[in-house]
Write an enzyme that holds these catalytic residues in place. Structure first.
Site, short mmCIF file in Angstrom:
data_model
loop_
_atom_site.label_atom_id
_atom_site.label_comp_id
_atom_site.label_asym_id
_atom_site.label_seq_id
_atom_site.Cartn_x
_atom_site.Cartn_y
_atom_site.Cartn_z
N TYR A 138 56.03 40.60 35.03
CA TYR A 138 56.72 39.41 34.53
C TYR A 138 58.03 39.77 33.82
O TYR A 138 58.89 38.91 33.64
CB TYR A 138 55.84 38.62 33.56
CG TYR A 138 54.61 38.00 34.20
CD1 TYR A 138 54.46 37.96 35.58
CD2 TYR A 138 53.59 37.48 33.43
CE1 TYR A 138 53.33 37.40 36.17
CE2 TYR A 138 52.46 36.92 34.01
CZ TYR A 138 52.33 36.88 35.37
OH TYR A 138 51.21 36.33 35.95
N LYS A 189 44.22 48.07 39.18
CA LYS A 189 44.21 48.13 40.64
C LYS A 189 44.66 49.55 41.01
O LYS A 189 45.63 49.75 41.73
CB LYS A 189 45.15 47.05 41.19
CG LYS A 189 45.13 46.88 42.70
CD LYS A 189 43.91 46.14 43.19
CE LYS A 189 43.94 46.05 44.71
NZ LYS A 189 42.67 45.61 45.29
N ASP A 221 40.26 42.84 41.83
CA ASP A 221 39.65 41.94 42.82
C ASP A 221 38.14 41.84 42.59
O ASP A 221 37.55 40.77 42.65
CB ASP A 221 39.99 42.37 44.27
CG ASP A 221 39.88 43.87 44.48
OD1 ASP A 221 39.75 44.62 43.49
OD2 ASP A 221 39.93 44.31 45.64
N ASP A 245 46.54 37.13 33.08
CA ASP A 245 46.94 35.74 33.22
C ASP A 245 45.92 35.01 34.10
O ASP A 245 45.41 33.94 33.76
CB ASP A 245 48.34 35.73 33.88
CG ASP A 245 48.97 34.36 33.90
OD1 ASP A 245 48.37 33.42 33.37
OD2 ASP A 245 50.08 34.23 34.47
N ASP A 249 42.32 32.64 32.74
CA ASP A 249 42.15 31.24 33.14
C ASP A 249 40.83 31.06 33.89
O ASP A 249 40.12 30.07 33.67
CB ASP A 249 43.30 30.79 34.06
CG ASP A 249 44.39 30.07 33.27
OD1 ASP A 249 44.48 30.31 32.05
OD2 ASP A 249 45.13 29.28 33.87
#
Ligand code: NAD
Length: 354
Positions: A138, A189, A221, A245, A249
């Site tokens: 980001y 990852k 994942d 992020d 959620d």
């Protein structure tokens, strides 16, 4: 201890007023808090033409912790980006170096039916997700859009983490785990990304300083899948900005009730900004309908993480659980057979339960 209180817009003022009632009740028991309020977001834009006025930032800097309501409203949507209420949160995070975002996702037994998952899967779930907030893809440079030689456009971003950035969020993760069940799962990852390989190496190094915490690693994942399959296997999850992020959620929605979920954003010294995860809910503002429990639970997090008042935090959380067990519900979590109450009555009930 100094607390800066920034209620903001919409339901912000109503829900923060309830959290203040709770803090005042604790003050009666000997907790000394110096509380000062300032406008933020749209309210600050209306008063001073700036969503984060210098006086508000100064108060936030001087405080040991910040209790934040919510910002935003349709009347500000046409303003230039720099003047929009939401800029106040980004500004506070940046100016105060708040790099660790803590989001608990806990299912209260009485609200287990609100989840989209089966009760036996989520009942007893109590996860804390720690998301790095100021680095990663980001913020990494270079980023942009360019035209390739063959004429088509290409978008690009850069995933980037320095060793020191990983080290400080890892420490925050281990410290949080020490206050809970002492289990930390680091999500990355690393089978595909160099950034994640460094992430895993540094987290593993930091683990040596916390021998009592059990560290595990998981690919993102798989973590997304495991959160739905068996969320109760997790205690604390620490991860980077983008993975966090998405996973935070996902985890928070397993609980099914946006009005119940608190959050914290901490700096390197555990100074923090505490706020509910929901927004300013303009559709119900001023109607005594908003659920104040996410904000009250944010105040409990503030007591635990910034003020080191674990006992007071336990008491507030237990009081919320007791009020739910008595069948009191705001409209967002109401079901037949329960007693529907307004924002202020819910705040009063938590104070009485304390
Ligand atoms: P929202 O979270 O404000 O509302 C979404 C829905 O959930 C609405 O139906 C609302 O009534 C309900 N809801 C939210 N909190 C509730 C509570 N405590 N009790 C009962 N019901 C509740 O999200 P939105 O509608 O997408 O955004 C509204 C405004 O809030 C926008 O201006 C947005 O930018 C802003 N926002 C601010 C923050 C923040 O301050 N951190 C976060 C998200 C959105």
């Amino acid at each position: 201890m100094k607390i800066a209180v920034l209620p903001g817009d919409g339901i912000g003022t109503e829900i923060v007023a309830q959290a203040l009632k709770v803090l005042e009740a604790l003050a009666g028991d000997g907790l000394r808090l110096e509380i000062e309020q300032a406008p933020v977001g749209g309210a600050a834009y209306d008063a001073a033409g700036d969503p984060l006025p210098p006086a508000t930032l100064k108060l936030a800097r001087a405080a040991d912790a910040i209790l934040f309501g919510a910002v935003g409203g349709w009347q500000y949507d046409q303003l230039p980006r720099a003047k929009r209420p939401e800029q106040a949160i980004l500004g506070l995070r940046k100016e105060l170096g708040l790099f660790a975002n803590l989001r608990p996702a806990k299912v209260f037994p009485e609200l287990v039916e609100a989840s989209t998952l089966r009760p036996e899967v989520v009942s007893g779930m109590d996860i804390l997700i720690l998301r790095e907030l100021t680095g990663d893809i980001y913020f990494g440079q270079p980023r942009g859009m360019r035209r390739l030689d063959n004429g088509e456009r290409e978008g690009f971003d850069t995933m980037r983490y320095s060793e020191s950035e990983i080290r400080r969020i890892a420490h925050a993760g281990f410290r949080a785990a020490m206050k809970r069940a002492k289990k930390l799962c680091s999500v990355d990852k690393c089978n595909v990304l160099e950034t994640s390989q460094l992430w895993r190496e540094v987290v593993t190094e930091v683990a040596r300083e916390y021998p009592s915490v059990e560290l595990s690693h998981m690919y993102v994942d798989n973590a997304a899948m495991q959160l739905l399959r068996d969320p109760k296997q997790f205690d604390v999850i620490v991860t980077g900005n983008m993975f966090g992020d998405i996973l935070s959620d996902e985890a928070s929605m397993l609980t099914g009730s946006i009005g119940m979920l608190p959050s914290a954003s901490l700096d390197a010294n555990n100074k923090g900004l505490y706020e509910p995860i929901h927004g300013s809910a303009p559709d119900i503002a001023g109607k005594n309908l908003a659920n104040p429990l996410a904000t009250i639970l944010s105040a409990a997090m503030m007591l635990r993480y910034s003020l080191n008042q674990d006992r007071a935090a336990d008491r507030v959380e237990a009081a919320v659980a007791r009020v739910l067990a008595r069948g009191l519900r705001t409209a967002d979590i109401h079901k037949p057979g329960m007693q529907q109450v307004g924002t202020a009555q819910m705040g009063d009930a938590v104070v009485a339960a304390l």
